[in-house]
Scaffold this motif. Structure first.
Motif, mmCIF file in Angstrom:
data_model
loop_
_atom_site.group_PDB
_atom_site.id
_atom_site.type_symbol
_atom_site.label_atom_id
_atom_site.label_comp_id
_atom_site.label_asym_id
_atom_site.label_seq_id
_atom_site.Cartn_x
_atom_site.Cartn_y
_atom_site.Cartn_z
ATOM 1 N N ASP A 85 0.775 -1.140 -0.089
ATOM 2 C CA ASP A 85 0.049 -0.204 0.101
ATOM 3 C C ASP A 85 0.777 1.087 -0.062
ATOM 4 O OD1 ASP A 85 -2.113 1.964 0.233
ATOM 5 O OD2 ASP A 85 -2.851 1.496 2.245
ATOM 6 N N GLU A 86 0.740 1.995 -0.919
ATOM 7 C CA GLU A 86 1.601 3.225 -1.151
ATOM 8 C C GLU A 86 1.488 4.227 -0.224
ATOM 9 O OE1 GLU A 86 1.744 4.678 -5.113
ATOM 10 O OE2 GLU A 86 2.204 2.877 -6.064
ATOM 11 N N HIS A 87 0.162 4.225 0.538
ATOM 12 C CA HIS A 87 -0.210 5.152 1.296
ATOM 13 C C HIS A 87 -0.575 4.699 2.713
ATOM 14 C CE1 HIS A 87 -0.909 7.651 -2.264
ATOM 15 N NE2 HIS A 87 -1.865 6.789 -2.882
ATOM 16 N N TYR A 88 0.255 3.803 2.963
ATOM 17 C CA TYR A 88 0.031 3.102 4.259
ATOM 18 C C TYR A 88 0.281 4.146 5.507
ATOM 19 C CZ TYR A 88 1.302 0.128 8.324
ATOM 20 O OH TYR A 88 1.176 -0.420 9.639
ATOM 21 N N GLN A 89 -0.199 4.247 6.599
ATOM 22 C CA GLN A 89 0.133 4.904 7.599
ATOM 23 C C GLN A 89 0.141 4.105 8.930
ATOM 24 O OE1 GLN A 89 -2.176 8.389 8.019
ATOM 25 N NE2 GLN A 89 -1.240 9.139 9.561
#
Length: 135
Positions: A85-89
């Motif tokens: 996931d490129e937008h992992y937080q």
């Protein structure tokens, strides 16, 4: 290194190279544990420490490292690009897990220093180096 690889997954999201770090650590750990097991294979050679469920600590270490290698290999065989996931937080739970892991390592380092000091640990330690220096 095994824990560090899993922590990389928590902090940055799942990536194949993180599992590579886990595999390198598990292979080194398994080799080290297997060496210790092989030192006590000869009949009549006593093991160090009390057995836990019939096996010594270093034997359990080998079993757990071998299971880690098999599990990560299976995970990599089943790898799906959608897992990244490129937008992992990182979540708050992930932060707590990271802090607990770092605290566990710090406690291990501290207790090993108390027991062995800056020297190689004895084969069968019966006292604590740091505490003996205060006597």
């Amino acid at each position: 290194m095994v824990m560090f690889g899993f922590l990389l997954n928590i902090v940055y999201g799942t990536e194949q190279r993180h599992y590579g770090v886990i595999l390198v650590g598990a292979l080194f750990g398994a080799a080290t544990a297997l060496r210790q097991v092989s030192l006590h294979v000869i009949p009549g050679t006593p093991g160090y420490g009390s057995p836990i469920l019939g096996m010594h600590y270093y034997t359990w270490a080998f079993v757990i490292f071998a299971m880690t290698i098999a599990g990560v290999a299976l995970l990599l065989l089943l790898w799906n690009k959608e897992w990244s996931d490129e937008h992992y937080q990182m979540s708050m739970f992930g932060r707590v897990v990271c802090i607990l892991a770092i605290v566990a390592v710090a406690i291990n380092v501290g207790s090993t220093f108390i027991e062995c000091g800056p020297y190689q640990c004895p084969d069968n330690p019966v006292s604590y180096w740091l505490l003996d220096n205060f006597k």
